[in-house]
Design an enzyme around this catalytic site. Structure first.
Site, PDB file in Angstrom:
ATOM      1  N   GLY A  84       0.791  -1.226   0.000  1.00 49.57           N
ATOM      2  CA  GLY A  84       0.000   0.000   0.000  1.00 49.57           C
ATOM      3  C   GLY A  84       0.821   1.273   0.000  1.00 49.57           C
ATOM      4  O   GLY A  84       0.488   2.236  -0.692  1.00 49.57           O
TER       5      GLY A  84
ATOM      6  N   ASN B  94      -8.619   3.958   8.100  1.00 54.51           N
ATOM      7  CA  ASN B  94      -7.999   2.788   8.719  1.00 54.51           C
ATOM      8  C   ASN B  94      -8.086   2.785  10.235  1.00 54.51           C
ATOM      9  O   ASN B  94      -7.918   1.745  10.866  1.00 54.51           O
ATOM     10  CB  ASN B  94      -6.535   2.679   8.282  1.00 54.51           C
ATOM     11  CG  ASN B  94      -5.729   3.907   8.659  1.00 54.51           C
ATOM     12  OD1 ASN B  94      -6.043   5.019   8.218  1.00 54.51           O
ATOM     13  ND2 ASN B  94      -4.699   3.747   9.461  1.00 54.51           N
TER      14      ASN B  94
ATOM     15  N   GLN C  54      -8.229  -0.451   3.004  1.00 58.42           N
ATOM     16  CA  GLN C  54      -9.086  -1.085   4.006  1.00 58.42           C
ATOM     17  C   GLN C  54     -10.373  -1.654   3.417  1.00 58.42           C
ATOM     18  O   GLN C  54     -11.153  -2.289   4.141  1.00 58.42           O
ATOM     19  CB  GLN C  54      -9.432  -0.075   5.109  1.00 58.42           C
ATOM     20  CG  GLN C  54      -8.261   0.325   5.979  1.00 58.42           C
ATOM     21  CD  GLN C  54      -7.680  -0.829   6.785  1.00 58.42           C
ATOM     22  OE1 GLN C  54      -8.359  -1.812   7.060  1.00 58.42           O
ATOM     23  NE2 GLN C  54      -6.414  -0.713   7.163  1.00 58.42           N
TER      24      GLN C  54
ATOM     25  N   CYS D 100       1.428   1.835  11.605  1.00 57.10           N
ATOM     26  CA  CYS D 100       2.620   2.511  11.092  1.00 57.10           C
ATOM     27  C   CYS D 100       3.221   3.481  12.096  1.00 57.10           C
ATOM     28  O   CYS D 100       4.192   4.158  11.810  1.00 57.10           O
ATOM     29  CB  CYS D 100       2.295   3.216   9.773  1.00 57.10           C
ATOM     30  SG  CYS D 100       1.985   2.046   8.449  1.00 57.10           S
TER      31      CYS D 100
END
Length: 372
Positions: free
Chosen positions: A69, A148, A176, A320
């Site tokens: 992604g 997300n 997502q 992340c």
């Protein structure tokens, strides 16, 4: 461990593992090689591309295989902006995007581009906001399909329709959503769409970018793979696993959705019956796969630690920002940087492989942990 962090990553299914193992042992050639092993690998690569294209109702030459992604988002935004800056240098996105979009936009600002960051209103972004932000020199609009962290779904089709009357192309981070809902980019007027395999039970390190036959500046330079759009030998093992995973998910789309809606409803009902004090942290339109919950006066970092010790894997938001539970930029955009919700909210993300017993057990442990 009971796993409820599927928005961060999902496990490989036995079917995907079997397919990847088969490719590892039987199709080891380089797809760019001209000998028999290379041709066999190239045939599988073309087959996967065709099957994925058919699932998205697009042409197979409109798919670029990537490492996931983050690369797909970078290639879409940076690749299009740098290749088309002669048309303008204004970009539009939102303040609640994934960091792979926000940091790419920040980089482009250092290259002379101007970025408008739309702030959510009532936990959504409207087509009217996009319309008001458009300028003659706007060349790209990038808005995620579903958030997300909260699962909120944004009006992608309405925004895509609006942009058909403007030169700006439309990029959608659908990471997502792909694998959970059928997505046909052309019907939604999407020009660039990002996907990541490990969100729908495929392998990590593999994804794709759909592009509406657009001019893109490559991020990687070297060979002529992916029609000269992305140099590097294709990750054939990952691509085969990703294809198997996506087709399997879409074949069971309605069944999976019904199951997830049921799990979510049962979980919330159990919390109510147990008298747990909580609030939903989602707008009117959200994916059932992601549940954003807040517990008043309960520190989410401590809560997640206790849940982990009790055998439950959850998160506060995006994976992340691993290593820290920092205040969510999404929640800050929703409620303000000083809102107590920033330290109260956790994310529960379901999979069709979760069970009713697991969600009921999670409700029980939440009551116990919050009480103490």
């Amino acid at each position: 461990m009971v796993y409820f962090d599927n928005a961060a990553t999902s496990h490989l299914t036995p079917k995907v593992i079997e397919r990847m193992t088969q490719v590892m042992s039987q199709v080891f050639g380089n797809p760019s090689s001209l000998h028999q092993d290379g041709r066999k690998a190239n045939q599988l690569l073309r087959q996967c591309r065709q099957e994925l294209a058919q699932a998205l109702a697009v042409k197979d030459n409109q798919l670029i295989f990537t490492s996931g992604g983050t690369e797909s988002n970078n290639l879409a935004i940076k690749g299009y902006a740098l290749a088309n800056q002669d048309k303008g240098k204004h970009l539009i996105t939102t303040s609640v995007e994934h960091h792979s979009v926000l940091h790419t936009m920040s980089y482009l600002e250092t290259c002379g581009f101007e970025v408008t960051y739309l702030e959510p209103i009532n936990q959504t972004i409207s087509a009217q906001q996009v319309k008001e932000a458009l300028r003659p020199d706007t060349i790209l609009v990038s808005i995620m399909y579903a958030n997300n962290e909260t699962g909120d779904v944004y009006p992608i089709e309405e925004i895509g329709t609006l942009l058909t009357e403007h030169q700006a192309v439309f990029h959608v981070d659908a990471i997502q959503v792909i694998g959970k809902l059928s997505v046909h980019p052309q019907e939604l007027h999407i020009d660039l769409l990002s996907a990541s395999a490990h969100k729908f039970h495929g392998p990590k390190g593999c994804g794709f970018l759909y592009h509406n036959t657009l001019k893109l500046t490559p991020l990687l330079h070297g060979g002529q793979q992916e029609n000269n759009r992305r140099a590097s030998t294709e990750n054939l093992i990952g691509i085969a696993g990703m294809t198997t995973a996506l087709l399997d998910c879409l074949a069971k789309e309605k069944e999976n959705l019904a199951q997830i809606y049921g799990l979510k409803a049962s979980f919330l009902k159990q919390l109510d019956q147990l008298g747990v004090n909580y609030y939903l942290n989602q707008g009117a339109n959200s994916l059932p796969y992601v549940l954003s919950l807040g517990f008043p006066e309960t520190n989410n970092a401590l809560l997640l630690t206790q849940l982990d010790l009790a055998g439950f894997s959850l998160s506060a938001g995006s994976a992340c920002t691993t290593g820290n539970i920092e205040p969510s930029h999404v929640l800050a955009s929703y409620y303000g940087k000083t809102s107590p919700r920033l330290k109260e909210v956790i994310r529960i993300s379901f999979s069709e492989y979760n069970t009713l017993a697991e969600v009921l057990a999670l409700a029980q442990i939440l009551k116990k942990v919050i009480k103490h």
